[in-house]
Design a protein around this motif. Structure first.
Motif, short mmCIF file in Angstrom:
data_model
loop_
_atom_site.label_atom_id
_atom_site.label_comp_id
_atom_site.label_asym_id
_atom_site.label_seq_id
_atom_site.Cartn_x
_atom_site.Cartn_y
_atom_site.Cartn_z
N LEU A 1 54.55 45.83 63.61
CA LEU A 1 54.05 46.60 64.75
C LEU A 1 53.20 47.76 64.25
O LEU A 1 53.40 48.29 63.16
CB LEU A 1 55.22 47.18 65.56
N ARG A 2 52.27 48.16 65.10
CA ARG A 2 51.49 49.38 64.85
C ARG A 2 51.78 50.34 66.00
O ARG A 2 51.41 50.07 67.15
CB ARG A 2 49.99 49.08 64.77
N LEU A 3 52.48 51.42 65.70
CA LEU A 3 52.74 52.44 66.71
C LEU A 3 51.52 53.36 66.81
O LEU A 3 50.85 53.60 65.81
CB LEU A 3 53.98 53.26 66.35
N SER B 1 57.79 48.76 62.37
CA SER B 1 56.49 49.36 62.05
C SER B 1 56.46 49.96 60.66
O SER B 1 55.47 50.57 60.26
CB SER B 1 56.16 50.46 63.08
N ILE C 1 51.64 50.42 71.71
CA ILE C 1 52.10 49.57 70.60
C ILE C 1 51.21 48.33 70.48
O ILE C 1 50.86 47.70 71.47
CB ILE C 1 53.57 49.14 70.80
N PRO D 1 52.85 51.07 56.40
CA PRO D 1 52.60 49.78 57.06
C PRO D 1 52.43 48.60 56.10
O PRO D 1 52.52 47.45 56.52
CB PRO D 1 51.30 50.05 57.83
#
Length: 470
Positions: free
Chosen positions: A311-313, A301, A393, A304
């Motif tokens: 990934l985007r947390l 992540s 996520i 970004p």
């Protein structure tokens, strides 16, 4: 003073709060061991387990005719109050970090049960002529068999919560594996592009890392089911009537709902802490794996935009007091720190277990403190990790596809078709000229259009590169 009462032991007399359910032994320990800030009251599971052992012992003593019916009934009712807790936590002030191999904990419980029972008998608190902490509540017992039995029982009971947290986290990763089963991305080794994979496969591996440790917890817990109750001071069963151990352990199983059994060798079991070492080692294993998973999530992540950004947390709080818009992976960072603490706790358990001498290990208090701390942190941590991170996520599918296209990972399946040397040549050419591998393959005419389409677009063929051959 009206708000105090005086109790006496072999050391002398000591003032105790008049309404306190504990007595002189507890008060003296409270003064002696005010060090860690972790009190017995902070671990109600241990208080409950001690009360379960005391109840089982009282039932056995009553059945053997050693404890009058009226006294036994009052003790049993007092034990039930402790098992239910009923707002009695404040009566357990002794520090978990204590000398005496747990004697202070045992006496704290003995005294509270005694005074609760005295109230039920219509007597006043501290009137030990009616019911005595040692002669009645501790009858046929020693700290050295009661305390380790309660420690084992506590870990067995708390492990159910630990496993529940593991199952929840595992299932969350499995859901992500299903959700992103077709999301192509770069697989990496040594932080370098390696071969293609899917985000679903990556999440699935994380799920299985956790799943393996559920079995390990269950296996390590089995080692703690053997207890030395009835062994008395060193395992020779001095002052313990014949038949007491079997009856007490039978009742303990019924009371706790946990199957326990008498140790094969009570002398060995009284001094041995190997089961604690094994269980703590499993907690360390869990911590190590969770740390690895969290490191991966932080890396995947990262950015970004300036990092991997695959990934985007879930954003849960602002990440900086000076950098606007910055969001940090704080939940995985929290889990990392829990992991470090658990690993350190395991070292403490190891050192304490190795410090046993002759027929007893006096360091059991620090062993149980560290194991229960680790279990609590792992259980709570995994629940927070699941709810505030993993469940939310998202995979940036487009970003994953872009990085895959720009990488050279398809050189591996390509080598099965055109040979290793040719694939290496094509990869080097693409890298040197800063072009996509697909463009170079098309330009060189190494594959026909159908083969190119199959190699670069159809993920299902990665596992079977031979299907690309004409």
């Amino acid at each position: 003073m009206k708000d105090e009462r005086i109790e006496t032991d072999l050391i002398g007399s000591l003032a105790i709060p008049a309404n306190a359910l504990y007595g002189v032994h507890t008060r003296r320990a409270e003064l002696n061991f005010d060090v860690s800030g972790h009190r017995l009251r902070d671990f109600p599971e241990l208080v409950q387990s001690m009360a379960m052992v005391k109840k089982a012992a009282a039932l056995a003593n009553a059945e053997l005719g050693l404890l009058p019916k009226e006294k036994a009934q009052a003790i049993l009712l007092a034990c039930d109050d402790l098992i239910a807790l009923n707002g009695l936590d404040e009566n357990f002030p002794v520090d978990m970090m204590q000398g005496g191999a747990g004697t202070s904990t045992n006496m704290n419980v003995n005294e509270v049960i005694t005074n609760l029972a005295l109230l039920k008998l219509g007597a006043r608190i501290g009137d030990y002529t009616k019911l005595h902490p040692n002669d009645d509540v501790n009858l046929s017992q020693s700290t050295n068999d009661v305390y380790p039995t309660a420690l084992r029982l506590t870990i067995l009971r708390v492990s159910e919560s630990l496993i529940s947290s593991q199952v929840g986290l595992r299932d969350s990763f499995r859901m992500k594996a299903d959700e992103y089963a077709q999301a192509l991305k770069v697989g990496r080794t040594q932080l370098q592009d390696a071969v293609p994979m899917t985000a679903g496969q990556e999440f699935g591996a994380m799920a299985d890392l956790i799943d393996e440790d559920i079995t390990q917890v269950q296996s390590a817990a089995k080692l703690l089911r053997e207890v030395n109750l009835g062994g008395s001071a060193i395992g020779t069963s001095i002052n313990v009537p014949r038949g007491f151990a079997a009856i007490a352990i039978m009742h303990l199983t019924e009371i706790s709902g946990i199957q326990v059994a008498p140790a094969r060798n009570l002398i060995e079991a009284t001094s041995d802490t190997g089961g604690f070492v094994s269980f703590s080692s499993v907690l360390k294993r869990i911590a190590v794996k969770l740390t690895k998973i969290c490191n991966d999530l932080r890396l995947l992540s990262s950015g970004p935009r300036g990092g991997f950004g695959e990934l985007r947390l879930p954003p849960v709080q602002a990440g900086s007091s000076i950098m606007p818009g910055k969001v940090n992976p704080v939940i995985p960072e929290m889990m990392n720190q829990i992991g470090f603490q658990v690993i350190g706790n395991d070292l403490t358990v190891t050192l304490a277990a190795s410090a046993g001498q002759l027929q007893l290990n006096a360091m059991e208090p620090v062993i149980v403190l560290n194991i229960l701390q680790s279990m609590r942190m792992l259980s709570r941590g995994m629940e927070v990790f699941k709810q505030r991170c993993v469940d939310g996520i998202e995979v940036d599918v487009d970003r994953c596809k872009t990085l895959l296209d720009q990488s050279l990972v398809l050189a591996t399946p390509l080598a099965m078709v055109v040979g290793y040397n040719n694939a290496a040549y094509l990869s080097k050419k693409a890298l040197t000229e800063k072009r996509e591998l697909r463009q170079v393959v098309e330009e060189e005419g190494s594959l026909d259009l159908d083969q190119i389409e199959q190699l670069f677009e159809r993920s299902s063929d990665f596992a079977d590169p031979l299907s690309l051959r004409a």
